[in-house]
Design an enzyme around this catalytic site. Structure first.
Site, mmCIF file in Angstrom:
data_model
loop_
_atom_site.group_PDB
_atom_site.id
_atom_site.type_symbol
_atom_site.label_atom_id
_atom_site.label_comp_id
_atom_site.label_asym_id
_atom_site.label_seq_id
_atom_site.Cartn_x
_atom_site.Cartn_y
_atom_site.Cartn_z
ATOM 1 N N LYS A 1 38.390 38.477 20.984
ATOM 2 C CA LYS A 1 39.563 39.305 21.729
ATOM 3 C C LYS A 1 39.594 38.434 22.951
ATOM 4 O O LYS A 1 41.334 38.167 22.916
ATOM 5 C CB LYS A 1 38.812 40.455 22.372
ATOM 6 C CG LYS A 1 39.612 40.992 23.518
ATOM 7 C CD LYS A 1 39.131 42.249 24.238
ATOM 8 C CE LYS A 1 38.068 41.912 25.037
ATOM 9 N NZ LYS A 1 38.751 41.478 26.496
ATOM 10 N N ASN A 2 39.054 37.692 23.519
ATOM 11 C CA ASN A 2 39.534 36.836 24.472
ATOM 12 C C ASN A 2 39.945 35.472 23.956
ATOM 13 O O ASN A 2 40.353 34.629 25.148
ATOM 14 C CB ASN A 2 38.251 36.728 25.496
ATOM 15 C CG ASN A 2 37.988 37.737 26.287
ATOM 16 O OD1 ASN A 2 38.597 38.603 26.242
ATOM 17 N ND2 ASN A 2 36.596 37.878 26.812
ATOM 18 N N CYS B 1 39.663 45.896 39.131
ATOM 19 C CA CYS B 1 39.183 46.910 37.975
ATOM 20 C C CYS B 1 37.722 47.277 38.264
ATOM 21 O O CYS B 1 37.093 46.578 39.313
ATOM 22 C CB CYS B 1 39.415 45.961 36.643
ATOM 23 S SG CYS B 1 37.885 44.875 36.277
ATOM 24 N N ARG C 1 39.089 41.010 41.090
ATOM 25 C CA ARG C 1 39.803 40.048 39.840
ATOM 26 C C ARG C 1 41.106 39.277 40.536
ATOM 27 O O ARG C 1 42.184 39.633 40.044
ATOM 28 C CB ARG C 1 40.020 41.028 38.847
ATOM 29 C CG ARG C 1 38.832 41.652 38.279
ATOM 30 C CD ARG C 1 37.963 40.873 37.537
ATOM 31 N NE ARG C 1 38.390 40.300 36.244
ATOM 32 C CZ ARG C 1 38.422 40.839 35.119
ATOM 33 N NH1 ARG C 1 37.967 42.093 34.712
ATOM 34 N NH2 ARG C 1 38.778 40.125 34.170
ATOM 35 N N ASP D 1 29.853 38.232 30.022
ATOM 36 C CA ASP D 1 30.125 39.707 29.212
ATOM 37 C C ASP D 1 29.160 39.879 28.436
ATOM 38 O O ASP D 1 29.100 40.716 27.376
ATOM 39 C CB ASP D 1 31.310 38.740 28.184
ATOM 40 C CG ASP D 1 32.545 38.839 29.063
ATOM 41 O OD1 ASP D 1 33.469 38.288 28.568
ATOM 42 O OD2 ASP D 1 32.552 39.374 30.131
ATOM 43 N N ILE E 1 29.072 35.735 38.444
ATOM 44 C CA ILE E 1 30.646 35.632 38.133
ATOM 45 C C ILE E 1 31.297 36.788 38.755
ATOM 46 O O ILE E 1 32.223 36.453 39.435
ATOM 47 C CB ILE E 1 30.708 35.759 36.613
ATOM 48 C CG1 ILE E 1 29.978 34.604 36.103
ATOM 49 C CG2 ILE E 1 32.324 35.538 36.291
ATOM 50 C CD1 ILE E 1 30.376 33.191 36.202
ATOM 51 N N ARG F 1 38.661 48.845 23.680
ATOM 52 C CA ARG F 1 39.399 47.905 23.961
ATOM 53 C C ARG F 1 38.856 46.568 23.456
ATOM 54 O O ARG F 1 39.562 45.657 23.394
ATOM 55 C CB ARG F 1 39.447 47.698 25.568
ATOM 56 C CG ARG F 1 40.127 48.862 26.342
ATOM 57 C CD ARG F 1 40.224 48.544 27.565
ATOM 58 N NE ARG F 1 40.846 47.243 27.999
ATOM 59 C CZ ARG F 1 41.156 46.943 29.297
ATOM 60 N NH1 ARG F 1 40.758 47.402 30.261
ATOM 61 N NH2 ARG F 1 41.538 45.660 29.219
#
Ligand code: EPZ
Length: 420
Positions: free
Chosen positions: A22-23, A118, A123, A307, A329, A399
């Site tokens: 996805k990224n 978010c 962010r 992640d 992070i 998502r």
């Protein structure tokens, strides 16, 4: 609103096909703005975020067509007709900010909504904006939008990032590809998804060196042409299913997984008692005996990925002994901890660190997903919990993961999606 119901206690066995990352797919789609030629992307995952990016590109004038392999090949083409990215699309997906660099590089102007914060943090995008200003852009913020112009076109610049940013590295890499002159980028992010973007840009005619290092050098070119690019497999999806196999027991073959993209994760899993080995066509994951509490700290690549923090925390809940997990992070990425504690986990969060006491006997419970990786960590915990776990708000999950319940059910889990 859909929810996912898991009845835990069943080991996993079988094979899961790892899809394109996805990224990587999101910045690669934004790269479609860098040329009027056709950009063809293969191994595209079927995710809500991909649809959102396609909608965003369409209103810029770039048609995104699914052309093959069960819709996993996207063909992007067309000329830019609109340089504004509206709030109602950008607020749904923060990666929309990645159109800013390409629009500015091609059209010398752009008006892009600020993404806002978010669940996992504020962010900000200040590094994106400062880098573009160093390349000659004039930027003002008004009504929640970034107004950017580059009347003379973007110029090459020597940019040093104060800390690593994946998105800023991607935005500026795309912008620099069409800037006048040379851009150097120190302290650039080195994630495999960035290397994949650079590889595609080179196929489009960009001149980039230093790929995979923290220092990128880009010689701007006047135009880029179309290309045909296969998206790199998703290392986070691979790691997620590895944690599922580890917590449930059994063995999974993760087809397409690449060990070289998850060395830190594999080494941490090995220390925790989970074996990740290369096998024909992918990676084989199996829990050896018991799970051991293992300390880990999230870092930019090639360190342990943020992640994967939530998924690994679920695993540590049932491991023997304690695990300390500093999150370096994002400032608010422990919201899964309180939901896991409702299932009987013993997690204490102190500032940017969590201590997991392990040896928990998890019980099924209704729980709430708050963000993409937190939601999948609750599914993972449900695989090991006694009784029934109901994960609500699974739109977060959709998502970033394709039909998790189907993938795990096909490997023996008692899991189903229930629609209201
Ligand atoms: C990308 O987000 C990923 N998203 C994230 O994945 C991932 O967690 C993150 O990189 C870190 O690896 C996509 O690729 C679409 P950053 P990004 O810029 O680019 C701060 C997922 O679950 N920062 O590397 O937004 C920022 O607040 C998602 O798939 C600034 O302060 O991450 C964060 O604390 C979640 N100013 C840190 O840097 C800036 O201008 C790293 O952010 C930019 C970032």
């Amino acid at each position: 609103m859909d929810r996912i119901v898991i009845r835990g206690g069943r080991p996993l066995s079988g094979e899961i096909a790892i899809r394109g990352a996805k990224n990587a797919a999101l910045p690669l789609m934004a790269a479609g703005l860098l040329t009027d030629d056709r950009l063809v992307l293969g191994n595209v995952p079927k995710l809500a975020d991909i649809e959102t990016m396609a909608t965003l590109l369409a209103q810029h004038g770039i048609a995104v067509d699914r052309v093959g392999n069960e819709g996993r090949v996207l063909s992007l083409g067309g000329a830019i007709t609109n340089t504004e990215a509206p709030y109602d699309i950008v607020r749904k997906m923060r990666a929309s900010i990645l159109v800013l660099g390409p629009l500015l590089a091609r059209c010398r102007e752009a008006r892009v909504s600020l993404p806002g914060g978010c669940a996992i943090g504020a962010r900000p995008v200040d590094l994106h904006l400062k880098g573009l200003e160093q390349m000659g852009a004039e930027i003002s913020l008004e009504g929640g939008y970034v107004n950017a112009t580059a009347p003379q076109g973007l110029q090459g610049a020597d940019i040093v990032f104060p800390f690593v940013s994946v998105g800023a590295t991607e935005n500026l890499l795309m912008a620099a590809s069409l800037a006048q002159g040379r851009t150097t980028r120190a302290n650039a992010a080195r994630e495999p998804e960035i290397c994949d973007l650079a590889k595609c840009l080179i196929a489009m005619g960009a001149k980039i060196t230093g790929i995979g290092s923290g220092r990128l050098v880009i010689e701007g070119v006047p135009t880029l042409h179309g290309a045909d690019h296969e998206i790199v497999p998703d290392r986070i999806e691979t790691g997620t299913y590895a944690c599922a196999a580890a917590i449930a027991g059994g063995t999974l073959l993760l087809r397409g997984g690449r060990l070289e993209h998850m060395a830190a994760l594999a080494s941490t899993l090995s220390e925790a008692g989970v074996e990740v080995t290369e096998a024909p066509g992918g990676l084989r994951v199996a829990r050896l005996n018991g799970l051991h509490g293992t300390d880990v700290q999230t870092e930019p690549y090639p360190g342990f990925p943020t992640d994967m923090q939530a998924q690994f925390m679920s695993l540590m809940c049932v491991a023997e002994g304690a695990a300390m997990i500093p999150e370096t992070i994002f400032e608010n990425r422990f919201m899964h901890a309180s939901e896991l504690n409702r299932m009987g986990a013993r997690i204490n969060v102190h500032g940017s660190s969590a201590i997991v006491r392990g040896d928990a006997s998890l019980q099924g419970a209704p729980v709430m997903a708050t963000d993409l990786r937190a939601s999948v960590s609750l599914v993972i915990a449900g695989l090991a919990a006694r009784g029934e776990t109901v994960v609500n708000r699974v739109y977060h999950l959709d998502r970033g993961y394709e039909a998790v319940e189907r993938q795990l059910s096909a490997c023996g889990a008692d899991i189903e999606r229930v629609s209201d």
